[in-house]
Design an enzyme around this catalytic site. Sequence first.
Site, PDB file in Angstrom:
ATOM      1  N   ASN A   2     -10.277   5.359   6.795  1.00 53.78           N
ATOM      2  CA  ASN A   2     -10.013   5.257   5.565  1.00 53.78           C
ATOM      3  C   ASN A   2      -8.573   5.922   5.390  1.00 53.78           C
ATOM      4  O   ASN A   2      -8.508   7.526   5.568  1.00 53.78           O
ATOM      5  CB  ASN A   2     -10.862   6.031   4.480  1.00 53.78           C
ATOM      6  CG  ASN A   2     -10.510   5.769   3.183  1.00 53.78           C
ATOM      7  OD1 ASN A   2      -9.176   5.486   2.841  1.00 53.78           O
ATOM      8  ND2 ASN A   2     -11.343   6.135   2.081  1.00 53.78           N
ATOM      9  N   TYR A  95       2.688  -3.806  -4.766  1.00 60.26           N
ATOM     10  CA  TYR A  95       3.259  -4.515  -3.477  1.00 60.26           C
ATOM     11  C   TYR A  95       4.713  -3.953  -3.198  1.00 60.26           C
ATOM     12  O   TYR A  95       4.990  -3.641  -2.190  1.00 60.26           O
ATOM     13  CB  TYR A  95       2.810  -5.717  -3.193  1.00 60.26           C
ATOM     14  CG  TYR A  95       2.798  -6.181  -1.704  1.00 60.26           C
ATOM     15  CD1 TYR A  95       2.045  -5.889  -0.704  1.00 60.26           C
ATOM     16  CD2 TYR A  95       3.993  -6.756  -1.383  1.00 60.26           C
ATOM     17  CE1 TYR A  95       2.171  -6.139   0.436  1.00 60.26           C
ATOM     18  CE2 TYR A  95       4.178  -7.261  -0.079  1.00 60.26           C
ATOM     19  CZ  TYR A  95       3.237  -7.094   0.890  1.00 60.26           C
ATOM     20  OH  TYR A  95       3.394  -7.210   2.169  1.00 60.26           O
ATOM     21  N   ALA A  97       6.739  -2.133  -4.466  1.00 58.60           N
ATOM     22  CA  ALA A  97       7.036  -0.790  -4.661  1.00 58.60           C
ATOM     23  C   ALA A  97       6.511   0.010  -3.441  1.00 58.60           C
ATOM     24  O   ALA A  97       7.670   0.601  -3.094  1.00 58.60           O
ATOM     25  CB  ALA A  97       6.407   0.044  -5.780  1.00 58.60           C
ATOM     26  N   SER A  98       5.557  -0.130  -3.109  1.00 57.01           N
ATOM     27  CA  SER A  98       4.965   0.305  -1.685  1.00 57.01           C
ATOM     28  C   SER A  98       5.755  -0.346  -0.426  1.00 57.01           C
ATOM     29  O   SER A  98       6.114   0.648   0.457  1.00 57.01           O
ATOM     30  CB  SER A  98       3.399   0.020  -1.495  1.00 57.01           C
ATOM     31  OG  SER A  98       3.288  -1.550  -1.125  1.00 57.01           O
ATOM     32  N   LYS A  99       6.098  -1.463  -0.466  1.00 59.82           N
ATOM     33  CA  LYS A  99       6.824  -1.958   0.772  1.00 59.82           C
ATOM     34  C   LYS A  99       8.463  -1.498   0.558  1.00 59.82           C
ATOM     35  O   LYS A  99       9.159  -1.024   1.717  1.00 59.82           O
ATOM     36  CB  LYS A  99       6.926  -3.342   0.758  1.00 59.82           C
ATOM     37  CG  LYS A  99       5.410  -3.823   1.340  1.00 59.82           C
ATOM     38  CD  LYS A  99       4.912  -3.004   2.633  1.00 59.82           C
ATOM     39  CE  LYS A  99       3.442  -3.713   2.753  1.00 59.82           C
ATOM     40  NZ  LYS A  99       2.996  -3.141   4.236  1.00 59.82           N
TER      41      LYS A  99
END
Length: 174
Positions: A2, A95, A97-99
């Site tokens: 995880n 998505y 924001a994370s990438k």
Amino acid sequence: CNITDRANCEAAVRLAVEKYGQVDVLANVAGITGKRQSFLEGDLDDTMKVININLMGSLNMALYAAQEMVKRHTGVIINVGSICGLMANSEAIGYHASKGAIKMVTQALAKELTPQGLRVLSVAPGWVDTGLMDQKAIEYGGKLHMKGRVVSPEEIADVIYLMSLPEAKAVNGT
């Protein structure tokens, strides 16, 4: 493991070192898109889940792998970003924001870790047929690609492999 659980990430790297003696390459490939819905209709809990997996999971793994790599003054960390880290499309805000953060994390880690012998880079594909896409998404995504189709996970794995080779040593931070 995880990847949102730092203890799991540390244990995974420790297991790799125990089994293989060292960590040469880390490929941060785990990721999710989250719910495809308008921000105004959105679920911020889902946004946090996406950020925790896509961004924090990559950072968790990078931390423990880098700690091992710097001991030998060599190693490559390859983060899977996305074209959505460079331009907005129909994906959810989490998505994007994370990438987008993966792009900056890659550059910041490269700046910090290069003097210690490591390379940090990112691959940023468009749509990939990971098995999580339905046929409608595959057809739509294919229209966006120059090849006229979404790419396969194996094609992304090939790029990651190529970037991990010593012959790609000039590629760093990008």
